[in-house]
Design an enzyme around this catalytic site. Structure first.
Site, PDB file in Angstrom:
ATOM      1  N   LYS A   1      62.566  14.974  36.147  1.00 12.15           N
ATOM      2  CA  LYS A   1      61.787  16.215  36.067  1.00 12.15           C
ATOM      3  C   LYS A   1      60.471  15.970  36.816  1.00 12.15           C
ATOM      4  CE  LYS A   1      61.249  20.410  34.338  1.00 12.15           C
ATOM      5  NZ  LYS A   1      62.008  21.551  34.840  1.00 12.15           N
TER       6      LYS A   1
ATOM      7  N   ASP B   1      69.703   9.696  26.878  1.00 14.36           N
ATOM      8  CA  ASP B   1      70.140   9.777  25.481  1.00 14.36           C
ATOM      9  C   ASP B   1      70.633  11.194  25.177  1.00 14.36           C
ATOM     10  OD1 ASP B   1      70.597   9.041  22.904  1.00 14.36           O
ATOM     11  OD2 ASP B   1      68.506   8.944  22.284  1.00 14.36           O
TER      12      ASP B   1
ATOM     13  N   ASP C   1      74.798  12.714  24.789  1.00 12.32           N
ATOM     14  CA  ASP C   1      75.348  13.413  23.619  1.00 12.32           C
ATOM     15  C   ASP C   1      76.001  14.714  24.081  1.00 12.32           C
ATOM     16  OD1 ASP C   1      74.457  11.516  21.789  1.00 12.32           O
ATOM     17  OD2 ASP C   1      73.754  13.035  20.372  1.00 12.32           O
TER      18      ASP C   1
HETATM   19  P1  ATP Z   1      71.780   9.449  15.586  1.00 12.01           P
HETATM   20  O1  ATP Z   1      70.484  10.173  15.708  1.00 12.01           O
HETATM   21  O2  ATP Z   1      71.679   8.157  14.860  1.00 12.01           O
HETATM   22  O3  ATP Z   1      72.537   9.372  16.885  1.00 12.01           O
HETATM   23  P2  ATP Z   1      72.782  11.910  14.507  1.00 12.01           P
HETATM   24  O4  ATP Z   1      71.950  12.381  13.378  1.00 12.01           O
HETATM   25  O5  ATP Z   1      72.605  12.532  15.850  1.00 12.01           O
HETATM   26  O6  ATP Z   1      72.693  10.323  14.608  1.00 12.01           O
HETATM   27  P3  ATP Z   1      75.531  11.344  14.212  1.00 12.01           P
HETATM   28  O7  ATP Z   1      75.564  10.359  13.108  1.00 12.01           O
HETATM   29  O8  ATP Z   1      75.673  10.802  15.579  1.00 12.01           O
HETATM   30  O9  ATP Z   1      74.228  12.193  14.062  1.00 12.01           O
HETATM   31  O10 ATP Z   1      76.633  12.419  13.972  1.00 12.01           O
HETATM   32  C1  ATP Z   1      76.478  13.803  14.195  1.00 12.01           C
HETATM   33  C2  ATP Z   1      77.704  14.487  13.611  1.00 12.01           C
HETATM   34  O11 ATP Z   1      78.826  14.262  14.459  1.00 12.01           O
HETATM   35  C3  ATP Z   1      78.079  13.895  12.268  1.00 12.01           C
HETATM   36  O12 ATP Z   1      77.479  14.615  11.258  1.00 12.01           O
HETATM   37  C4  ATP Z   1      79.582  13.966  12.231  1.00 12.01           C
HETATM   38  O13 ATP Z   1      79.996  15.180  11.666  1.00 12.01           O
HETATM   39  C5  ATP Z   1      79.970  13.943  13.704  1.00 12.01           C
HETATM   40  N1  ATP Z   1      80.460  12.621  14.105  1.00 12.01           N
HETATM   41  C6  ATP Z   1      79.749  11.610  14.651  1.00 12.01           C
HETATM   42  N2  ATP Z   1      80.533  10.555  14.879  1.00 12.01           N
HETATM   43  C7  ATP Z   1      81.767  10.886  14.482  1.00 12.01           C
HETATM   44  C8  ATP Z   1      83.036  10.202  14.449  1.00 12.01           C
HETATM   45  N3  ATP Z   1      83.192   8.944  14.890  1.00 12.01           N
HETATM   46  N4  ATP Z   1      84.093  10.855  13.962  1.00 12.01           N
HETATM   47  C9  ATP Z   1      83.986  12.116  13.519  1.00 12.01           C
HETATM   48  N5  ATP Z   1      82.840  12.816  13.529  1.00 12.01           N
HETATM   49  C10 ATP Z   1      81.730  12.213  13.990  1.00 12.01           C
END
Ligand code: ATP
Length: 339
Positions: free
Chosen positions: A170, A227, A231
């Site tokens: 950016k 990051d 996602d």
């Molecule tokens: P972080 O900030 O630590 O990356 P986050 O708060 O973004 O974590 P995640 O733990 O990555 O959230 O997960 C987000 C959502 O995606 C979870 O609530 C879950 O429903 C789904 N999810 C993540 N990983 C999986 C998986 N391996 N299998 C199924 N669903 C998943």
């Protein structure tokens, strides 16, 4: 024999670690890539037990292993993964996004990889309170930018696909920091005349990842943007349960799913272990290339092929539309892992 350190993590970490162990043991027995797994504690549970999210013993064991597999950790993630990335100089975070059949992927021809700078940017944790304001220090160096750019171009060569590197930043707003990042990538691009090079602002990139994800090959970007974009790209190919990652330095590799500890589904046997299994695939490929071990490279290819076959036959976990438990899905893969 490879010594593999394994952080079993928090939330769904222990469940997908069980899958990882069973995949590695099957590969050990059936595909003759010998591994010794060293299970280690780090994360929220370790913090409670030892008052340290990354106990010294865990760090020393990781350092003396050949590669590390890391399941997600919870709230203490910054004290584990960010510290490991910095202390082991794992400067390149590689996050592929590939469409697999029978998953809610936006299209069936997506195959891109995000090469994210892993040591700088706003993630160095240098934050201060000045009067009534909170201030974060964003550091972007020429050395780290050129190093990650080189990695991205070499990745484009190895992949041998569209041979395209897109530098995402950016610089129209963050003229000094992203200006330096863009300039560093441009200068490395000159060393790779066979690779097409273009640049995109991060907001345009986040839109294009949804509008035309099939156009991308290698995206190189800074830590925070990488990051977020990774996602997004994992959602584009079916969700976080499908997304593996590698953190690479010159001598060491740490492999982990893109997702976090997903506490909302922990202990229910519904977590998708594909992200961790594909991280094992990346690890075997990296170990094979590093040690000129064709057996390990072949095992990586076989593992990916079988994951694909299983998913293609409609055997999937709930997050991608199926009804298999974590254990059942893993068993389908281990049953098919033969030479
Ligand atoms: P972080 O900030 O630590 O990356 P986050 O708060 O973004 O974590 P995640 O733990 O990555 O959230 O997960 C987000 C959502 O995606 C979870 O609530 C879950 O429903 C789904 N999810 C993540 N990983 C999986 C998986 N391996 N299998 C199924 N669903 C998943």
């Amino acid at each position: 024999m490879y010594n593999i350190s394994l952080i079993t993590g928090d939330g769904i970490g222990p469940e997908i670690s069980e899958s990882a162990i069973s995949i590695l043991e099957t590969i050990h027995d059936k595909l003759d890539v010998k591994t010794k797994i060293i299970s280690l504690e780090a994360g929220d549970a370790a913090l409670k037990k030892y008052s340290k999210a990354l106990p010294d013993e865990t760090f020393e064991s990781i350092k003396s292993s050949d590669a590390c597999l890391k399941a997600p950790v919870g709230e203490s993630a910054a004290d584990v993964i960010v510290v490991l990335r910095r202390n082991l100089d794992l400067y390149a975070n590689i996050r592929p996004a590939k469409s697999y059949p029978n998953t809610p992927s936006l299209r069936d021809d997506i195959d891109l990889v995000i090469v994210r700078e892993n040591t700088e940017d706003l993630y160095t944790g240098q934050e201060f309170i000045v009067d009534d304001s909170a201030v974060a220090l964003r550091v972007i160096s020429e050395k780290a930018s050129k190093r990650i750019a080189k990695h991205a171009f070499n990745t484009a060569i190895q992949r041998n696909q569209k041979k395209r590197v897109t530098c995402v930043h950016k610089s129209n707003v963050m003229r000094k920091t992203d200006g330096l990042f863009a300039k560093s990538c441009e200068s490395i691009a000159n060393e790779f005349p066979d690779i097409q090079f273009d640049q995109m602002y991060v907001d345009a990139c986040s839109m294009n990842l949804i509008r035309q994800p099939e156009e991308f090959d290698v995206i190189v970007t800074t830590n925070l943007f990488g990051d977020i974009l990774s996602d997004e790209s994992s959602q584009v190919v079916g969700g976080l349960g499908m997304a593996p990652a590698a953190n690479l330095g010159d001598d060491f590799g740490l492999f982990e799913p893109v997702h976090g500890a997903a506490f909302d589904i922990a202990g229910k046997q519904i977590a998708n272990p594909t992200s961790f299994i594909l991280s094992i695939k990346m690890m075997l490929e990296w170990l094979g290339n590093k040690n000129s071990d064709q057996n390990s490279i072949s095992a990586a290819q076989t593992l990916e092929k079988i994951v694909l076959q299983v998913i293609e036959s409609g055997i999937t976990t709930k997050d991608v539309g199926g009804n298999m438990s974590t254990r059942e899905f893993t068993k389908e893969i281990t049953n098919r892992l033969v030479c």
